[in-house]
Motif scaffolding. Structure first.
Motif, PDB file in Angstrom:
ATOM      1  N   GLY A 116      33.627  23.425  66.986  1.00 29.95           N
ATOM      2  CA  GLY A 116      33.773  23.083  65.578  1.00 29.95           C
ATOM      3  C   GLY A 116      34.875  22.067  65.310  1.00 29.95           C
ATOM      4  O   GLY A 116      35.910  22.048  65.982  1.00 29.95           O
ATOM      5  N   LYS A 117      34.659  21.225  64.300  1.00 30.00           N
ATOM      6  CA  LYS A 117      35.678  20.266  63.871  1.00 30.00           C
ATOM      7  C   LYS A 117      36.763  21.012  63.096  1.00 30.00           C
ATOM      8  O   LYS A 117      36.486  21.954  62.358  1.00 30.00           O
ATOM      9  CB  LYS A 117      35.042  19.199  62.979  1.00 30.00           C
ATOM     10  CG  LYS A 117      36.032  18.227  62.338  1.00 30.00           C
ATOM     11  CD  LYS A 117      35.332  17.301  61.376  1.00 30.00           C
ATOM     12  CE  LYS A 117      36.328  16.397  60.639  1.00 30.00           C
ATOM     13  NZ  LYS A 117      37.272  17.152  59.803  1.00 30.00           N
ATOM     14  N   GLY A 118      38.001  20.567  63.265  1.00 28.25           N
ATOM     15  CA  GLY A 118      39.088  21.157  62.492  1.00 28.25           C
ATOM     16  C   GLY A 118      38.999  20.752  61.028  1.00 28.25           C
ATOM     17  O   GLY A 118      38.518  19.661  60.687  1.00 28.25           O
TER      18      GLY A 118
ATOM     19  N   GLY B  10      50.334  20.614  49.870  1.00 28.10           N
ATOM     20  CA  GLY B  10      49.021  20.631  50.529  1.00 28.10           C
ATOM     21  C   GLY B  10      49.049  21.424  51.819  1.00 28.10           C
ATOM     22  O   GLY B  10      49.932  21.243  52.663  1.00 28.10           O
ATOM     23  N   GLY B  11      48.091  22.310  51.987  1.00 29.19           N
ATOM     24  CA  GLY B  11      48.025  23.152  53.186  1.00 29.19           C
ATOM     25  C   GLY B  11      47.282  22.493  54.327  1.00 29.19           C
ATOM     26  O   GLY B  11      46.570  21.490  54.161  1.00 29.19           O
ATOM     27  N   ASP B  12      47.440  23.069  55.523  1.00 31.07           N
ATOM     28  CA  ASP B  12      46.784  22.552  56.724  1.00 31.07           C
ATOM     29  C   ASP B  12      45.338  23.036  56.797  1.00 31.07           C
ATOM     30  O   ASP B  12      44.989  24.108  56.278  1.00 31.07           O
ATOM     31  CB  ASP B  12      47.523  23.016  57.972  1.00 31.07           C
ATOM     32  CG  ASP B  12      48.957  22.521  58.012  1.00 31.07           C
ATOM     33  OD1 ASP B  12      49.264  21.566  57.275  1.00 31.07           O
ATOM     34  OD2 ASP B  12      49.754  23.100  58.777  1.00 31.07           O
ATOM     35  N   GLY B  13      44.526  22.248  57.480  1.00 30.76           N
ATOM     36  CA  GLY B  13      43.145  22.667  57.718  1.00 30.76           C
ATOM     37  C   GLY B  13      43.068  23.723  58.807  1.00 30.76           C
ATOM     38  O   GLY B  13      43.957  23.836  59.662  1.00 30.76           O
ATOM     39  N   GLY B  14      42.014  24.522  58.789  1.00 31.28           N
ATOM     40  CA  GLY B  14      41.829  25.549  59.812  1.00 31.28           C
ATOM     41  C   GLY B  14      41.287  24.974  61.105  1.00 31.28           C
ATOM     42  O   GLY B  14      40.638  23.915  61.112  1.00 31.28           O
ATOM     43  N   ARG B  15      41.545  25.653  62.198  1.00 30.99           N
ATOM     44  CA  ARG B  15      41.051  25.215  63.504  1.00 30.99           C
ATOM     45  C   ARG B  15      39.547  25.438  63.597  1.00 30.99           C
ATOM     46  O   ARG B  15      39.014  26.440  63.107  1.00 30.99           O
ATOM     47  CB  ARG B  15      41.756  25.984  64.617  1.00 30.99           C
ATOM     48  CG  ARG B  15      41.377  25.509  66.021  1.00 30.99           C
ATOM     49  CD  ARG B  15      42.081  26.327  67.104  1.00 30.99           C
ATOM     50  NE  ARG B  15      41.729  25.836  68.418  1.00 30.99           N
ATOM     51  CZ  ARG B  15      42.367  24.860  69.051  1.00 30.99           C
ATOM     52  NH1 ARG B  15      43.398  24.288  68.474  1.00 30.99           N
ATOM     53  NH2 ARG B  15      41.989  24.462  70.250  1.00 30.99           N
ATOM     54  N   GLY B  16      38.849  24.517  64.246  1.00 32.68           N
ATOM     55  CA  GLY B  16      37.415  24.683  64.461  1.00 32.68           C
ATOM     56  C   GLY B  16      37.115  25.785  65.458  1.00 32.68           C
ATOM     57  O   GLY B  16      37.938  26.114  66.315  1.00 32.68           O
ATOM     58  N   GLY B  17      35.932  26.359  65.370  1.00 32.12           N
ATOM     59  CA  GLY B  17      35.536  27.414  66.287  1.00 32.12           C
ATOM     60  C   GLY B  17      35.274  26.882  67.691  1.00 32.12           C
ATOM     61  O   GLY B  17      34.832  25.740  67.869  1.00 32.12           O
TER      62      GLY B  17
ATOM     63  N   VAL C  87      26.253  25.155  68.288  1.00 26.00           N
ATOM     64  CA  VAL C  87      27.350  24.542  67.549  1.00 26.00           C
ATOM     65  C   VAL C  87      28.212  25.633  66.920  1.00 26.00           C
ATOM     66  O   VAL C  87      27.705  26.518  66.224  1.00 26.00           O
ATOM     67  CB  VAL C  87      26.817  23.602  66.448  1.00 26.00           C
ATOM     68  CG1 VAL C  87      27.974  22.912  65.727  1.00 26.00           C
ATOM     69  CG2 VAL C  87      25.864  22.569  67.042  1.00 26.00           C
ATOM     70  N   ALA C  88      29.519  25.564  67.177  1.00 23.38           N
ATOM     71  CA  ALA C  88      30.462  26.509  66.568  1.00 23.38           C
ATOM     72  C   ALA C  88      30.787  26.071  65.145  1.00 23.38           C
ATOM     73  O   ALA C  88      30.548  24.928  64.746  1.00 23.38           O
ATOM     74  CB  ALA C  88      31.724  26.610  67.411  1.00 23.38           C
ATOM     75  N   ALA C  89      31.379  26.970  64.372  1.00 21.59           N
ATOM     76  CA  ALA C  89      31.660  26.714  62.959  1.00 21.59           C
ATOM     77  C   ALA C  89      32.846  25.768  62.793  1.00 21.59           C
ATOM     78  O   ALA C  89      33.776  25.742  63.600  1.00 21.59           O
ATOM     79  CB  ALA C  89      31.929  28.031  62.233  1.00 21.59           C
TER      80      ALA C  89
ATOM     81  N   GLY D 159      37.792  24.392  69.929  1.00 28.31           N
ATOM     82  CA  GLY D 159      37.636  23.819  68.598  1.00 28.31           C
ATOM     83  C   GLY D 159      38.732  22.809  68.296  1.00 28.31           C
ATOM     84  O   GLY D 159      39.835  22.871  68.847  1.00 28.31           O
ATOM     85  N   GLY D 160      38.416  21.862  67.411  1.00 31.91           N
ATOM     86  CA  GLY D 160      39.391  20.847  67.042  1.00 31.91           C
ATOM     87  C   GLY D 160      40.524  21.426  66.202  1.00 31.91           C
ATOM     88  O   GLY D 160      40.327  22.371  65.433  1.00 31.91           O
ATOM     89  N   ASN D 161      41.718  20.881  66.351  1.00 34.92           N
ATOM     90  CA  ASN D 161      42.865  21.319  65.556  1.00 34.92           C
ATOM     91  C   ASN D 161      42.681  20.933  64.093  1.00 34.92           C
ATOM     92  O   ASN D 161      42.104  19.893  63.773  1.00 34.92           O
ATOM     93  CB  ASN D 161      44.156  20.703  66.086  1.00 34.92           C
ATOM     94  CG  ASN D 161      44.565  21.251  67.437  1.00 34.92           C
ATOM     95  OD1 ASN D 161      44.356  22.431  67.712  1.00 34.92           O
ATOM     96  ND2 ASN D 161      45.140  20.415  68.279  1.00 34.92           N
ATOM     97  N   GLY D 162      43.202  21.770  63.215  1.00 33.54           N
ATOM     98  CA  GLY D 162      43.174  21.448  61.798  1.00 33.54           C
ATOM     99  C   GLY D 162      44.170  20.342  61.470  1.00 33.54           C
ATOM    100  O   GLY D 162      45.202  20.199  62.121  1.00 33.54           O
ATOM    101  N   GLY D 163      43.854  19.535  60.455  1.00 33.81           N
ATOM    102  CA  GLY D 163      44.747  18.450  60.052  1.00 33.81           C
ATOM    103  C   GLY D 163      45.924  18.959  59.236  1.00 33.81           C
ATOM    104  O   GLY D 163      45.856  20.021  58.604  1.00 33.81           O
TER     105      GLY D 163
END
Length: 423
Positions: free
Chosen positions: A13-15, A35-42, A65-67, A118-122
């Motif tokens: 999953g994309k972050g 502004g908060g950070d995005g969540g990590r992708g699955g 495909v993960a979430a 999963g990708g790191n959140g921004g």
């Protein structure tokens, strides 16, 4: 249906993207960025499941495909992490990279394996606040997930493999010594899929035996069924080479042995070197004639092989064979496991990952690092543009453009945006 090879695509999953937000509350002036950070992708995770014995499910579904992680929110709220995707496979499944064929992981134990993180959140704009930049109007996007084309290859986990020409009694032997109930009939290729059975020879003394579908001459080149199932004896610590000593189908037992061993060598030199016990089956059909058995025994002694005689149909010699098999297994190393060979591409992006080229009247700046910078820039915000300008200058992009002869007023394309160059 028995399926032991499958090709699939896995995508983590994309972050989630970071949030651009400012604190707004009555009687609180200039609350600042929140502004908060995005969540990590699955992630995509493989897990062994002993209730599975085939890769049939992967014949119909090819992409997993993960979430995606949720975007960040205001009030410093972090986005929810994307749910990981767990893919269950039979024990003994090899995970290979499609492009190189290299082993990524041998899924033979109970430990889950993370095949694609999963990708790191921004980051939200909270992270970019400084004494001189108190109201940043930009945030970082989430990192993309990992895409990987993989091959799933099932190699059965068995201590002992039964090999030999079709109709020599391998399935009968397995049914006599274990609870396995393979199909048995007096014609070639009765066994169409490998069968496993657990053989007990005493208290806390047991091993797994595999009945491999009949291997014939030319199997290593694809003839018959043997080519499809030779992979399932790759892991076997010991091979029981079953031979029809009575030659009931008009074949020479010694010729059969040589042909089977040639096919093993044609498939893998390591498989050909695996320890064997030569098993003379169907001795009940010989009556008083012991010459064929003595001939095989002499062959075994000449080639340094253990020898046993039996009749699977009447149980004669079966117990003695299983005890000999157990004694041999105690001296052998454990079931072979494949070591990982695949090295994933470096995930980090360097400041050097960019290029400049002149295309007609344009100077085009491209690369993974440039895309990463431009994705985090809000061109409507002055401070965000300053951040972009500083990053490109520090990386040497402007110096490279000027060395290539860029003039004031020339058009420069950076990522998906077009600018007019000014000094």
């Amino acid at each position: 249906m028995f399926i032991d090879v499958a090709k699939i695509k896995i995508v983590s999953g994309k972050g989630g993207d970071g949030k651009v937000s400012f604190h707004r509350e009555k009687y609180v002036a200039s609350g600042g960025p929140d502004g908060g950070d995005g969540g990590r992708g699955g992630s995509v995770i493989f897990q062994v499941d002993d209730n599975l014995s085939t890769l049939l499910d992967f014949r119909y579904k090819k992409k997993y495909v993960a979430a995606t992680g949720e975007n960040g929110g205001g009030k410093r709220c972090k986005g929810k992490d994307g749910e990981s995707l767990v893919i269950r496979v039979p024990r003994g499944t090899l995970l290979r990279d499609q492009k190189t064929g290299q082993v990524i992981c041998d899924l033979s134990d109970d430990e889950p394996y993370v095949a694609a993180k999963g990708g790191n959140g921004g980051w939200g704009n909270t992270h970019f606040s400084t004494p001189t930049r108190q109201a940043p109007r930009f945030a970082k996007p989430g990192q993309p997930g990992v895409e990987l084309d993989v091959i799933l290859e099932l190699k059965l986990l068995a201590d002992v493999g039964l090999i030999g020409f079709p109709n020599v009694g391998k399935s009968t032997l397995l049914s006599m010594v274990s609870a396995a109930r393979p199909k048995i009939a007096n014609y070639h290729f009765t066994t169409l899929v490998p069968n496993l059975g657990v053989v007990s020879v005493g208290e806390e003394q047991s091993f797994v035996m595999a009945d491999i579908p009949g291997i014939i001459e030319g199997a290593a080149e694809g003839a018959g069924l043997g080519h499809d199932f030779l992979r399932h004896i790759d892991r076997c610590r010991l091979l029981l080479h079953v031979v029809d000593v009575a030659g009931s189908e008009g074949r020479d037992p010694l010729d059969d042995i040589e042909k089977i061993n040639q096919e093993l060598a044609g498939y893998s030199e390591f498989l050909a070197a695996r320890p064997q016990i030569l098993v003379a089956n169907k001795v009940d059909l010989l009556g008083e004639d012991r010459a064929p058995v003595d001939r095989l025994r002499a062959y075994a002694e000449e080639h340094g092989l253990k020898f046993a005689e039996m009749s699977a149909a009447t149980s004669q010699g079966v117990t003695e064979l299983m005890r000999l098999t157990w004694d041999e297994l105690r001296e052998l190393p454990p079931v072979f496991r494949y070591e990982p060979e695949f090295v994933p591409e470096e995930e980090t992006v360097s400041e050097r990952d960019w290029t400049v080229e002149q295309v007609e009247d344009y100077y085009v700046v491209s690369g993974a690092w440039v895309d990463k910078i431009m994705a985090s820039v809000n061109t409507d915000d002055y401070e965000s543009r300053q951040y972009m300008d500083r990053m490109l200058k520090n990386a040497g992009v402007y110096e490279k453009l000027e060395a290539m002869g860029v003039k004031e007023g020339d058009f420069v394309v950076i990522g998906d945006m077009e600018f007019e160059y000014v000094y």
